[in-house]
Scaffold this active site. Structure first.
Site, PDB file in Angstrom:
ATOM      1  CB  CYS A  75      -0.918  -0.002   1.221  1.00 49.68           C
ATOM      2  SG  CYS A  75      -1.906   1.513   1.369  1.00 49.68           S
ATOM      3  CG  HIS A 154      -3.338  -1.697  -9.440  1.00 51.84           C
ATOM      4  ND1 HIS A 154      -4.105  -0.974  -8.561  1.00 51.84           N
ATOM      5  CD2 HIS A 154      -2.202  -2.035  -8.771  1.00 51.84           C
ATOM      6  CE1 HIS A 154      -3.460  -0.868  -7.406  1.00 51.84           C
ATOM      7  NE2 HIS A 154      -2.310  -1.502  -7.516  1.00 51.84           N
ATOM      8  CD  GLU A 203      -7.244   0.752  -1.747  1.00 52.04           C
ATOM      9  OE1 GLU A 203      -6.404  -0.112  -1.411  1.00 52.04           O
ATOM     10  OE2 GLU A 203      -7.324   1.868  -1.208  1.00 52.04           O
ATOM     11  N   GLY A 215      -2.531   2.241  -6.839  1.00 57.61           N
ATOM     12  CA  GLY A 215      -3.464   2.481  -7.933  1.00 57.61           C
ATOM     13  C   GLY A 215      -3.113   3.727  -8.724  1.00 57.61           C
TER      14      GLY A 215
END
Length: 269
Positions: A75, A154, A203, A215
């Site tokens: 993250c 992603h 997410e 992202g």
């Protein structure tokens, strides 16, 4: 026997997590705690739980548990927040640290002014562009996007008007598409002007969030590789902006943005 755990609520561009220093506290079953603590009415409310710990190969380690209890590999927003946390809490005096994550060691550079961390740049590593113009059919319709990995998966979709996207409907359908056996994060992106992109994110494991650092990186890379933007762009998300630079010569992505301490508290187990 009860135990009192001190925590810090932080956000990066609105992507908010509960941070616990496991150098001080031992948490068993963090998956269950992430679910309970992330709830907005009966818990602390967050996108998940982040554990800051020791590492044998880096300055610190990071484990991330989404609001549904699943463990995330990486993250970007949490990485920046940890940089601010460890410096301002006196856990380090360095303005450049390394952080062990499930997607490898990340280098975190801190811009410090008056002993406060103003801005953080994270070397996110090399992006992996798996497929351009991938078409997926779900109940809501057909969507064409770019599959990019920034230590986690992603699916980036470019649209003419981001306001037309029913993210709460489309997001979970794409996240759980059979082509993604481990599920995926989903970004919808609109090019608003030169090197400026408006992004919304669904997410994996958390649903709609205010921002997603990986992202933003994936979206910037997808925009660059499809000719929609240059190597450096600004990503505007619901929670705020991030600057993303894809250094093709070094084959790495740099993410720059802030981090904010929202409040601190304690909770009993």
């Amino acid at each position: 026997m009860t135990q009192e755990i001190k925590f810090t609520k932080m956000h990066g561009a609105g992507n908010d997590y509960i941070y616990v220093n496991t150098l001080l506290y031992t948490l068993t079953e963090p998956e269950k705690l992430a679910v309970a603590w992330s709830k907005p009415h009966t818990g602390i409310a967050s996108d998940g739980l982040v554990l800051i710990g020791k590492s044998d190969i880096a300055d610190f380690s990071m484990r991330i548990f989404n609001a549904d209890g699943s463990e995330a590999m990486m993250c970007g927003n949490a990485t920046r927040c940890i940089g601010k946390y460890v410096y301002e809490k006196g856990l380090t005096g360095k303005n450049s640290i390394t952080l062990e994550t499930l997607s490898g060691i990340k280098k975190v550079n801190l811009k410090i002014r008056n002993e406060k961390v103003e801005e953080i740049t994270v070397d996110m590593g090399a992006p992996v562009i798996e497929q351009i113009d991938k078409k997926l059919q779900v109940e809501a319709g057909e969507f064409t996007g770019t599959i990019v990995s920034i230590g986690n998966p992603h699916f980036v979709i470019f649209v003419d008007d981001i306001c037309d996207v029913e993210l709460e409907k489309v997001g979970p359908q794409l996240e759980n598409h059979p082509d993604f056996p481990d599920r995926t994060n989903v970004e919808f992106v609109q090019v608003t002007e030169k090197d400026r992109l408006r992004m919304r994110v669904w997410e994996r494991g958390s649903g709609i969030t205010q921002a997603c650092g990986t992202g933003a990186c994936a979206s910037a890379v997808a925009a660059a590789v499809t000719g929609r933007a240059g190597e450096t762009s600004t990503l505007i998300m619901d929670g705020g902006p991030l600057t993303i630079q894809w250094d093709k010569e070094k084959d790495t992505v740099f993410m720059t943005g802030g981090a904010t301490i929202v409040f601190e508290g304690s909770i009993r187990l």
